[in-house]
Design a protein around this motif. Structure first.
Motif, PDB file in Angstrom:
ATOM      1  N   VAL A  53      34.926  21.998   1.148  1.00  0.00           N
ATOM      2  CA  VAL A  53      33.774  22.901   1.123  1.00  0.00           C
ATOM      3  C   VAL A  53      32.735  22.461   2.143  1.00  0.00           C
ATOM      4  CG1 VAL A  53      31.842  23.716  -0.285  1.00  0.00           C
ATOM      5  CG2 VAL A  53      34.145  23.613  -1.276  1.00  0.00           C
ATOM      6  N   GLU A  54      32.529  21.174   2.243  1.00  0.00           N
ATOM      7  CA  GLU A  54      31.535  20.642   3.189  1.00  0.00           C
ATOM      8  C   GLU A  54      31.924  20.961   4.624  1.00  0.00           C
ATOM      9  OE1 GLU A  54      29.348  16.362   4.222  1.00  0.00           O
ATOM     10  OE2 GLU A  54      30.647  16.549   2.463  1.00  0.00           O
ATOM     11  N   SER A  55      33.244  21.045   4.889  1.00  0.00           N
ATOM     12  CA  SER A  55      33.706  21.317   6.256  1.00  0.00           C
ATOM     13  C   SER A  55      33.817  22.810   6.556  1.00  0.00           C
ATOM     14  CB  SER A  55      35.062  20.637   6.486  1.00  0.00           C
ATOM     15  OG  SER A  55      36.056  21.229   5.669  1.00  0.00           O
ATOM     16  N   GLY A  56      33.422  23.653   5.586  1.00  0.00           N
ATOM     17  CA  GLY A  56      33.408  25.091   5.836  1.00  0.00           C
ATOM     18  C   GLY A  56      34.555  25.864   5.215  1.00  0.00           C
ATOM     19  N   SER A  57      35.416  25.194   4.455  1.00  0.00           N
ATOM     20  CA  SER A  57      36.512  25.889   3.783  1.00  0.00           C
ATOM     21  C   SER A  57      36.020  26.574   2.515  1.00  0.00           C
ATOM     22  CB  SER A  57      37.636  24.903   3.445  1.00  0.00           C
ATOM     23  OG  SER A  57      38.300  24.470   4.612  1.00  0.00           O
ATOM     24  N   VAL A  58      36.878  27.393   1.940  1.00  0.00           N
ATOM     25  CA  VAL A  58      36.539  28.106   0.706  1.00  0.00           C
ATOM     26  C   VAL A  58      37.556  27.751  -0.376  1.00  0.00           C
ATOM     27  CG1 VAL A  58      35.492  30.024   1.969  1.00  0.00           C
ATOM     28  CG2 VAL A  58      37.895  30.157   1.285  1.00  0.00           C
ATOM     29  N   ILE A  59      37.178  27.968  -1.627  1.00  0.00           N
ATOM     30  CA  ILE A  59      38.061  27.743  -2.766  1.00  0.00           C
ATOM     31  C   ILE A  59      38.181  29.053  -3.527  1.00  0.00           C
ATOM     32  CG2 ILE A  59      38.609  26.291  -4.754  1.00  0.00           C
ATOM     33  CD1 ILE A  59      38.098  24.674  -2.217  1.00  0.00           C
ATOM     34  N   ARG A  60      39.426  29.514  -3.708  1.00  0.00           N
ATOM     35  CA  ARG A  60      39.664  30.755  -4.438  1.00  0.00           C
ATOM     36  C   ARG A  60      40.432  30.434  -5.724  1.00  0.00           C
ATOM     37  NH1 ARG A  60      38.981  34.503  -0.115  1.00  0.00           N
ATOM     38  NH2 ARG A  60      36.875  33.927   0.516  1.00  0.00           N
ATOM     39  N   ALA A  61      40.020  31.066  -6.830  1.00  0.00           N
ATOM     40  CA  ALA A  61      40.634  30.830  -8.134  1.00  0.00           C
ATOM     41  C   ALA A  61      41.533  31.984  -8.525  1.00  0.00           C
ATOM     42  CB  ALA A  61      39.551  30.631  -9.191  1.00  0.00           C
ATOM     43  N   ILE A  62      42.741  31.641  -9.011  1.00  0.00           N
ATOM     44  CA  ILE A  62      43.715  32.641  -9.450  1.00  0.00           C
ATOM     45  C   ILE A  62      43.988  32.398 -10.934  1.00  0.00           C
ATOM     46  CG2 ILE A  62      45.995  33.653  -9.057  1.00  0.00           C
ATOM     47  CD1 ILE A  62      44.739  31.197  -6.486  1.00  0.00           C
ATOM     48  N   PRO A  63      43.376  33.164 -11.838  1.00  0.00           N
ATOM     49  CA  PRO A  63      43.597  32.954 -13.277  1.00  0.00           C
ATOM     50  C   PRO A  63      45.064  33.174 -13.652  1.00  0.00           C
ATOM     51  CG  PRO A  63      41.679  34.345 -12.901  1.00  0.00           C
ATOM     52  CD  PRO A  63      42.393  34.229 -11.593  1.00  0.00           C
ATOM     53  N   ALA A  64      45.501  32.439 -14.695  1.00  0.00           N
ATOM     54  CA  ALA A  64      46.864  32.581 -15.219  1.00  0.00           C
ATOM     55  C   ALA A  64      46.764  32.752 -16.727  1.00  0.00           C
ATOM     56  CB  ALA A  64      47.704  31.367 -14.849  1.00  0.00           C
ATOM     57  N   PRO A  65      46.547  33.994 -17.187  1.00  0.00           N
ATOM     58  CA  PRO A  65      46.319  34.233 -18.617  1.00  0.00           C
ATOM     59  C   PRO A  65      47.467  33.739 -19.495  1.00  0.00           C
ATOM     60  CG  PRO A  65      45.850  36.202 -17.323  1.00  0.00           C
ATOM     61  CD  PRO A  65      46.497  35.239 -16.410  1.00  0.00           C
ATOM     62  N   GLY A  66      47.138  32.942 -20.503  1.00  0.00           N
ATOM     63  CA  GLY A  66      48.129  32.476 -21.463  1.00  0.00           C
ATOM     64  C   GLY A  66      49.008  31.347 -20.982  1.00  0.00           C
ATOM     65  N   ALA A  67      48.868  30.929 -19.705  1.00  0.00           N
ATOM     66  CA  ALA A  67      49.778  29.912 -19.164  1.00  0.00           C
ATOM     67  C   ALA A  67      49.552  28.539 -19.787  1.00  0.00           C
ATOM     68  CB  ALA A  67      49.614  29.824 -17.648  1.00  0.00           C
ATOM     69  N   GLY A  68      48.324  28.266 -20.269  1.00  0.00           N
ATOM     70  CA  GLY A  68      48.032  26.952 -20.845  1.00  0.00           C
ATOM     71  C   GLY A  68      48.791  26.676 -22.119  1.00  0.00           C
ATOM     72  N   ALA A  69      49.233  27.735 -22.789  1.00  0.00           N
ATOM     73  CA  ALA A  69      49.957  27.563 -24.053  1.00  0.00           C
ATOM     74  C   ALA A  69      51.372  27.038 -23.815  1.00  0.00           C
ATOM     75  CB  ALA A  69      50.019  28.886 -24.812  1.00  0.00           C
ATOM     76  N   GLY A  70      51.868  27.162 -22.593  1.00  0.00           N
ATOM     77  CA  GLY A  70      53.218  26.695 -22.295  1.00  0.00           C
ATOM     78  C   GLY A  70      53.229  25.251 -21.836  1.00  0.00           C
ATOM     79  N   SER A  71      54.304  24.884 -21.140  1.00  0.00           N
ATOM     80  CA  SER A  71      54.434  23.501 -20.681  1.00  0.00           C
ATOM     81  C   SER A  71      53.781  23.324 -19.322  1.00  0.00           C
ATOM     82  CB  SER A  71      55.911  23.124 -20.590  1.00  0.00           C
ATOM     83  OG  SER A  71      56.530  23.819 -19.520  1.00  0.00           O
ATOM     84  N   ARG A  72      53.577  22.050 -18.959  1.00  0.00           N
ATOM     85  CA  ARG A  72      52.980  21.747 -17.665  1.00  0.00           C
ATOM     86  C   ARG A  72      53.928  22.100 -16.524  1.00  0.00           C
ATOM     87  NH1 ARG A  72      50.470  15.897 -15.706  1.00  0.00           N
ATOM     88  NH2 ARG A  72      50.624  16.342 -13.478  1.00  0.00           N
ATOM     89  N   LYS A  73      55.214  22.257 -16.841  1.00  0.00           N
ATOM     90  CA  LYS A  73      56.218  22.545 -15.811  1.00  0.00           C
ATOM     91  C   LYS A  73      55.871  23.792 -15.013  1.00  0.00           C
ATOM     92  CE  LYS A  73      61.217  23.134 -15.166  1.00  0.00           C
ATOM     93  NZ  LYS A  73      61.100  24.310 -14.305  1.00  0.00           N
ATOM     94  N   PHE A  74      55.322  24.797 -15.678  1.00  0.00           N
ATOM     95  CA  PHE A  74      54.950  26.028 -14.975  1.00  0.00           C
ATOM     96  C   PHE A  74      53.955  25.727 -13.859  1.00  0.00           C
ATOM     97  CE2 PHE A  74      51.813  29.542 -14.653  1.00  0.00           C
ATOM     98  CZ  PHE A  74      52.642  30.493 -14.078  1.00  0.00           C
ATOM     99  N   PHE A  75      52.975  24.880 -14.143  1.00  0.00           N
ATOM    100  CA  PHE A  75      51.951  24.543 -13.151  1.00  0.00           C
ATOM    101  C   PHE A  75      52.551  23.719 -12.013  1.00  0.00           C
ATOM    102  CE2 PHE A  75      49.745  25.492 -17.044  1.00  0.00           C
ATOM    103  CZ  PHE A  75      48.653  26.223 -16.617  1.00  0.00           C
ATOM    104  N   ASP A  76      53.414  22.752 -12.355  1.00  0.00           N
ATOM    105  CA  ASP A  76      54.057  21.951 -11.318  1.00  0.00           C
ATOM    106  C   ASP A  76      54.974  22.811 -10.450  1.00  0.00           C
ATOM    107  OD1 ASP A  76      52.778  19.664 -12.189  1.00  0.00           O
ATOM    108  OD2 ASP A  76      54.427  19.049 -13.497  1.00  0.00           O
ATOM    109  N   ASP A  77      55.680  23.759 -11.076  1.00  0.00           N
ATOM    110  CA  ASP A  77      56.562  24.642 -10.315  1.00  0.00           C
ATOM    111  C   ASP A  77      55.768  25.513  -9.344  1.00  0.00           C
ATOM    112  OD1 ASP A  77      58.763  23.640 -11.595  1.00  0.00           O
ATOM    113  OD2 ASP A  77      59.038  25.348 -12.950  1.00  0.00           O
ATOM    114  N   MET A  78      54.612  25.996  -9.775  1.00  0.00           N
ATOM    115  CA  MET A  78      53.759  26.800  -8.884  1.00  0.00           C
ATOM    116  C   MET A  78      53.282  25.968  -7.700  1.00  0.00           C
ATOM    117  SD  MET A  78      53.330  30.036  -9.616  1.00  0.00           S
ATOM    118  CE  MET A  78      51.823  30.326  -8.662  1.00  0.00           C
TER     119      MET A  78
END
Length: 593
Positions: A320-345
Motif C-alpha cells: 500500500v505504501e508503494s502505491g498498490s491496492v488491496i481488493r477483497a473477494i468474499p467467500a460466503p460460507g467457506a469458513g465452515a469448511g476445511s482450510r484446504k479450500f483456502f490453500d487450493d485457491m
C-alpha cells in the motif's frame, strides 16, 4: 404414392393406425430380438420405429443394413402394445410393420458413432462433420441457431429497421485484429480485405439517409481462436440508427435482445426489458474485476486498501505504501469448511502466474490465518464488519497495481463462485457496461491507442481531445454482457471531420493518414452527417448461450479447428503456380531454424 415418403419420420400418430405409409431416412439403430428385427429410422424431423418378422418380405434387406444407411420403407402403421409405448418419442405410440424396403445408399463402417452423444476427438468430428451434424444435440443446435436468427430479423423489422447488405471485398480497416487479405488480379500488387465488421459502410448508410439499418453480417478476423470466438469468420447482428443518443439505442435494443432470449430460454429467467443495469466501466472493474461480469455470481469485490495502511501485516502494508491496492473477494460460507479450500485457491492463483491470494477464514466467528493474526484483532474486526462477513465466511485478498489486482480479483471471484456453487445456472442476466475509456496505453508499442472503436464519439467532444488528459477521456461506448460474455458492443459515432482527425492524431496518425485510410468516411462527414450510433451483437455467442453450449464449434455448421484449418474441405491449401502468376504473387518460405 410418392417415390420416397408420404410422411416424415416425426409425423405418424395413433390416428394413422391402419394406413399404408412410406418413410425415408437413416438407420439410427437396429435391434435384433430373434423373431423380430427393429429399426429406428431417423430424418431431419424425428424418429419412427420400423419392425419386421424373420419370415417377413423385407427381412433380408433390413437385417443386412448398417447404421446410417439410407433406406425407404413402405408398410402399415400399427399401434404399439401398451407396455411398448415410448413416451419420450413423438411417434412412440405406433410403429411401421415393413412390407417393402429399398436401400438408397449403403453406409460404410462409421468413423464415429451418430447414435448417442459420446465424446469423440475433435479432428475426427471435424473431418467427418457431415456425420457429426447428424448427432441429435448438434443437429438441434444448428436448427435452433437458424430459428434465433429468424427471430432477430423479425424483431428488428418490428422496430423499424431495414436489412441492407454491405460489401465483402473492401479496404483494410483498424478494427483491432489482423485482416484477411485478398490479392487483386487486375490491380497488380494491391489487396482487398475481408471486412472485420461493416463499420464504415453502416456509418456511410446513415450519411446517405437510410436512418435504420441492420444486417446479419459475416465478419472476418485473422486472429487466434478461443472458446467464445472461432478462427476466421463469425456473424453479428449489425445495426445503426440516425439522430439518436446512446439512451435511444439502449431503449430500442433492450426489447429486441430480451425478446430473443425469452423466446429461446426454455423457461430460464431473463432480465426483463427496461431493467438492464447500466454499469460504468470503472465500477465494473472495481466490483467484478471484469468489463463483462457474470451477474449471476453474487460476489462483489471491495477495495480495502485503506484498511491495510500501517497494518501489522507487513506485506500488505508495504504494498500500500508503494502505491498498490488491496481488493477483497468474499467467500460466503467457506469458513465452515476445511482450510484446504483456502490453500487450493492460493495455489490456483500461483498457477495463474500471480504471487498468490491472501485470505482470512472465519470459523464460528473466530477469524484465522496469517493475515488475521498479524493485522491485529481490532483492525481485523473492523475489516470483517466493513465487508459484511458472517460467522462462517471467508475472504480472499488480491494485492498489486490497480490493473493487476483487478484482474486477479475478477478471476478469483469467478473461481470462488464456481467452487462454492453460488452461480444460478437457470438465469440469463443482461447488463449494459457504459462509459468505456476512449484511449488506452499500449505497453508493447509504448504509445497511446484506441481502447475500442476509433470512430466513437468521445465524451466532451473536440474540447476533451484538445484539453483533457487522453487516458481520462471516456467514450459514448457501451457493451451488452450476459453471464460473463460480451454479446454486443456499440457506440455513438463521431460525425465531425475535424474531430476525427484530432482523435487519430493522438494515436500518431496525421490528417493525410486519415484521408488515405478512411477517405470515404472522412469525405462523407464534410457533406452533412447526422448524429448516429448503433451496435453489433455476436450471433454466435448468443446462440451458444441459448443452446447451453460451452464452445462455438457446437453451434456452427462447418467450423475450423484450433489451428484455423478446415479439415473437411482441406483449407487452407496451396495455390497452383498458374494462380499465383495471375495474382502477381510469389510465396516466400519462412527461414528455417
Amino acid at each position: 404414392m410418392h417415390a420416397y415418403r408420404t410422411h416424415n419420420c416425426a409425423q405418424l400418430r395413433p390416428s394413422h393406425v391402419g394406413e399404408t405409409v412410406r418413410v425415408s431416412g437413416w438407420v439410427h439403430r437396429k435391434r435384433d430380438h430373434g423373431d423380430l428385427v427393429f429399426i429406428d429410422l431417423r430424418d431431419h424431423y424425428g424418429m419412427v420405429q420400423i419392425v419386421t418378422e424373420v419370415d417377413g418380405p423385407v427381412f433380408k434387406v433390413i437385417e443386412s443394413l448398417r447404421a446410417e444407411s439410407v433406406v425407404t420403407v413402405t408398410g402399415k402403421v400399427v399401434a404399439r402394445a401398451a407396455e411398448a409405448v415410448n413416451p419420450n418419442l413423438e411417434t412412440g405410440g405406433i410403429e411401421i410393420r415393413a412390407e417393402d424396403a429399398a436401400v438408397l445408399s449403403a453406409a460404410a463402417d462409421l468413423p464415429l458413432p451418430v447414435a448417442g452423444e459420446q465424446e469423440y476427438p475433435e479432428d475426427i468430428r471435424l473431418r467427418y462433420r457431415f456425420l457429426d451434424l447428424r448427432r441429435e444435440t448438434l443437429h438441434a443446435n444448428i436448427v435452433k441457431r437458424t430459428k434465433i436468427i429468424s427471430d432477430m430479423r423479425r424483431r428488428m423489422e418490428g422496430v423499424g429497421f431495414t436489412e441492407y447488405s454491405t460489401p465483402i471485398l473492401t479496404a483494410s480497416s483498424p478494427e483491432g485484429a489482423r485482416d484477411f487479405l485478398v490479392p487483386s488480379r487486375i490491380h497488380e500488387g494491391k489487396f482487398y480485405a475481408l471486412p472485420q465488421a461493416p463499420q464504415q459502410y453502416k456509418q456511410l448508410l446513415m450519411v446517405a439517409g437510410f436512418d435504420r439499418y441492420f444486417q446479419i453480417a459475416p465478419c472476418f478476423r485473422d486472429e487466434d481462436p478461443r472458446a467464445d470466438r472461432l478462427p476466421g469468420e463469425f456473424y453479428q447482428l449489425d445495426l445503426e440508427m440516425s439522430f439518436v443518443t446512446q439512451e435511444d439505442v439502449w431503449e430500442t435494443m433492450e426489447p429486441v435482445m430480451a425478446g430473443v432470449f425469452e423466446a429461446f430460454a426454455e423457461g430460464k429467467y431473463v432480465t426483463p426489458s427496461g431493467s438492464f443495469p447500466r454499469i460504468p466501466y470503472d465500477e465494473a472493474i472495481l466490483k467484478y474485476g471484469s468489463d463483462k461480469p457474470d451477474l449471476r455470481n453474487p460476489i462483489i469485490i471491495q477495495d480495502v486498501t485503506a484498511h491495510f495502511e500501517g497494518s501489522g501485516f507487513g506485506i500488505f502494508a508495504s504494498l500500500v505504501e508503494s502505491g498498490s491496492v488491496i481488493r477483497a473477494i468474499p467467500a460466503p460460507g467457506a469458513g465452515a469448511g476445511s482450510r484446504k479450500f483456502f490453500d487450493d485457491m492460493n495455489n490456483w492463483a500461483r498457477s495463474e502466474g500471480y504471487s498468490g491470494l491472501g485470505y482470512i477464514n472465519i470459523k464460528d466467528g473466530v477469524p484465522g490465518g496469517p493475515i488475521a493474526k498479524n493485522h491485529g484483532e481490532e483492525r481485523t474486526a473492523k475489516l470483517i464488519e466493513a465487508l459484511g462477513l458472517g460467522a462462517n465466511d471467508g475472504v480472499f485478498f488480491a494485492a498489486g497495481k490497480a490493473d493487476q489486482a483487478a484482474k486477479l480479483a475478477g478471476l478469483a471471484r469467478i473461481r470462488v463462485g464456481e467452487q462454492l456453487d453460488l452461480i444460478d445456472k437457470d438465469r440469463f442476466e443482461l447488463a449494459w457496461i457504459v462509459d468505456f475509456p476512449f484511449y488506452e496505453y499500449d505497453e508493447d508499442e509504448k504509445k497511446l491507442d484506441f481502447a475500442h472503436n476509433p470512430f466513437s464519439m468521445p465524451q466532451g467532444g473536440l474540447e476533451a481531445l484538445n484539453g483533457q488528459e487522453p487516458l481520462t477521456i471516456k467514450a459514448y461506448q457501451y457493451d451488452l454482457v450476459c453471464n460473463g460474455y460480451e454479446i454486443a458492443s456499440g457506440s455513438i459515432r463521431n460525425q465531425h471531420p475535424e474531430l476525427m482527425v484530432k482523435a487519430f492524431e493522438l494515436v500518431g496518425l496525421s490528417q493525410k493518414d486519415v484521408e488515405e485510410r478512411f477517405g470515404g468516411l472522412y469525405r462523407a462527414f464534410q457533406y452533412g452527417a447526422p448524429p448516429h450510433g448503433g451496435m453489433a451483437a455476436g450471433v454466435d455467442r448468443i446462440v451458444m448461450l441459448l443452446c447451453g453450449a460451452q464452445n462455438l464449434r457446437e453451434i456452427t455448421l462447418f467450423p475450423m479447428n484450433q489451428r484455423a484449418e478446415d479439415l473437411l474441405m482441406g483449407a487452407p491449401n496451396e495455390a497452383s503456380l498458374k494462380q499465383l502468376r495471375e495474382l502477381h504473387i510469389r510465396v516466400v518460405e519462412s527461414p528455417k531454424g
